[in-house]
Write a protein that holds these residues in place. Sequence first.
Motif, mmCIF file in Angstrom:
data_model
loop_
_atom_site.group_PDB
_atom_site.id
_atom_site.type_symbol
_atom_site.label_atom_id
_atom_site.label_comp_id
_atom_site.label_asym_id
_atom_site.label_seq_id
_atom_site.Cartn_x
_atom_site.Cartn_y
_atom_site.Cartn_z
ATOM 1 N N LYS A 86 0.702 -1.011 -0.070
ATOM 2 C CA LYS A 86 -0.101 -0.202 -0.104
ATOM 3 C C LYS A 86 0.956 1.152 0.002
ATOM 4 N N GLU A 87 1.920 1.244 0.745
ATOM 5 C CA GLU A 87 2.839 2.378 1.015
ATOM 6 C C GLU A 87 3.562 2.742 -0.417
ATOM 7 N N TYR A 88 4.238 1.732 -1.028
ATOM 8 C CA TYR A 88 5.338 1.806 -2.007
ATOM 9 C C TYR A 88 4.576 1.658 -3.468
ATOM 10 N N GLY A 89 3.651 1.053 -3.318
ATOM 11 C CA GLY A 89 2.939 0.821 -4.609
ATOM 12 C C GLY A 89 2.114 1.911 -5.159
ATOM 13 N N THR A 90 1.396 1.337 -6.219
ATOM 14 C CA THR A 90 0.238 2.452 -6.785
ATOM 15 C C THR A 90 -1.117 1.541 -6.843
ATOM 16 N N VAL A 91 -2.107 2.262 -7.368
ATOM 17 C CA VAL A 91 -3.456 1.508 -7.544
ATOM 18 C C VAL A 91 -3.518 1.092 -9.112
ATOM 19 N N ASN A 92 -3.856 0.155 -9.328
ATOM 20 C CA ASN A 92 -3.989 -0.551 -10.611
ATOM 21 C C ASN A 92 -5.296 -0.172 -11.373
ATOM 22 N N SER A 93 -5.587 -0.521 -12.657
ATOM 23 C CA SER A 93 -6.739 0.039 -13.253
ATOM 24 C C SER A 93 -7.995 -0.845 -12.529
ATOM 25 N N GLU A 94 -7.831 -1.954 -11.896
ATOM 26 C CA GLU A 94 -8.842 -2.668 -11.192
ATOM 27 C C GLU A 94 -9.086 -2.210 -9.789
ATOM 28 N N GLY A 95 -8.179 -1.034 -9.321
ATOM 29 C CA GLY A 95 -8.444 -0.537 -7.929
ATOM 30 C C GLY A 95 -7.896 -1.300 -7.018
ATOM 31 N N ARG A 96 -6.883 -1.909 -7.284
ATOM 32 C CA ARG A 96 -6.068 -2.892 -6.241
ATOM 33 C C ARG A 96 -4.917 -2.241 -6.041
ATOM 34 N N SER A 97 -4.068 -2.212 -4.913
ATOM 35 C CA SER A 97 -2.797 -1.842 -4.898
ATOM 36 C C SER A 97 -1.835 -2.641 -5.289
ATOM 37 N N SER A 98 -0.842 -2.098 -5.839
ATOM 38 C CA SER A 98 0.053 -3.115 -6.780
ATOM 39 C C SER A 98 1.479 -2.481 -6.503
ATOM 40 N N CYS A 99 2.396 -3.353 -6.300
ATOM 41 C CA CYS A 99 3.930 -2.706 -6.162
ATOM 42 C C CYS A 99 4.804 -3.737 -6.902
ATOM 43 N N ALA A 100 5.770 -3.193 -7.589
ATOM 44 C CA ALA A 100 6.721 -4.000 -8.196
ATOM 45 C C ALA A 100 7.814 -4.838 -7.179
ATOM 46 N N TYR A 101 8.111 -6.112 -7.493
ATOM 47 C CA TYR A 101 8.824 -6.782 -6.704
ATOM 48 C C TYR A 101 10.176 -6.216 -6.214
ATOM 49 N N PRO A 136 17.780 -10.004 -9.747
ATOM 50 C CA PRO A 136 17.037 -8.925 -10.566
ATOM 51 C C PRO A 136 16.377 -9.115 -11.637
ATOM 52 N N LYS A 137 15.987 -10.386 -11.835
ATOM 53 C CA LYS A 137 15.233 -10.878 -13.062
ATOM 54 C C LYS A 137 14.061 -10.484 -12.853
ATOM 55 N N ASP A 138 13.155 -10.557 -11.692
ATOM 56 C CA ASP A 138 11.818 -10.393 -11.710
ATOM 57 C C ASP A 138 11.337 -8.906 -10.941
ATOM 58 N N LYS A 139 12.408 -8.239 -10.878
ATOM 59 C CA LYS A 139 12.398 -6.691 -10.314
ATOM 60 C C LYS A 139 11.045 -5.988 -10.746
ATOM 61 N N ASP A 140 10.551 -6.034 -11.923
ATOM 62 C CA ASP A 140 9.539 -5.553 -12.529
ATOM 63 C C ASP A 140 8.210 -6.166 -12.490
ATOM 64 N N VAL A 141 7.998 -7.418 -11.963
ATOM 65 C CA VAL A 141 6.776 -8.208 -11.469
ATOM 66 C C VAL A 141 5.964 -7.395 -10.570
ATOM 67 N N GLN A 142 4.620 -7.265 -10.780
ATOM 68 C CA GLN A 142 3.782 -6.672 -9.882
ATOM 69 C C GLN A 142 3.265 -7.731 -9.137
ATOM 70 N N VAL A 143 3.495 -7.279 -7.875
ATOM 71 C CA VAL A 143 2.792 -8.052 -6.838
ATOM 72 C C VAL A 143 1.390 -7.351 -6.405
ATOM 73 N N VAL A 144 0.427 -7.854 -6.451
ATOM 74 C CA VAL A 144 -1.016 -7.303 -6.415
ATOM 75 C C VAL A 144 -1.774 -7.699 -5.059
ATOM 76 N N LEU A 145 -1.977 -6.846 -4.379
ATOM 77 C CA LEU A 145 -2.744 -6.860 -2.945
ATOM 78 C C LEU A 145 -4.074 -7.331 -3.482
ATOM 79 N N LEU A 146 -4.707 -8.608 -2.854
ATOM 80 C CA LEU A 146 -5.918 -8.884 -3.350
ATOM 81 C C LEU A 146 -7.223 -8.436 -2.183
ATOM 82 N N GLU A 147 -6.558 -8.205 -1.042
ATOM 83 C CA GLU A 147 -7.717 -7.821 0.139
ATOM 84 C C GLU A 147 -7.278 -6.880 1.032
#
Length: 78
Positions: free
Chosen positions: A15-30, A67-78
């Motif tokens: 929540k703190e370091y990520g952004t809200v995606n198009s679905e309204g969920r918080s998301s942050c790069a790994y 560093p391979k997955d540094k750009d993979v988004q981790v999405v908060l589901l709840e």
Amino acid sequence: MDISAELKILQDAIKEYGTVNSEGRSSCAYGILFDNTADTLEALNGTLRAAKRQKKVAFDAEILMMPKDKDVQVVLLE
């Protein structure tokens, strides 16, 4: 530290370091999570896998590696 405390730290970090995606969920790069939770979560991958099993987060990989997955988004589901 117990897993519920680690999950709370992970959720707060997304929540703190990520952004809200198009679905309204918080998301942050790994990579951002990795950099910002290094002092508080010793085993970020273990916490992520537990959170994924409990359907608290979603990400497109079995395990995330730097560093391979540094750009993979981790999405908060709840």
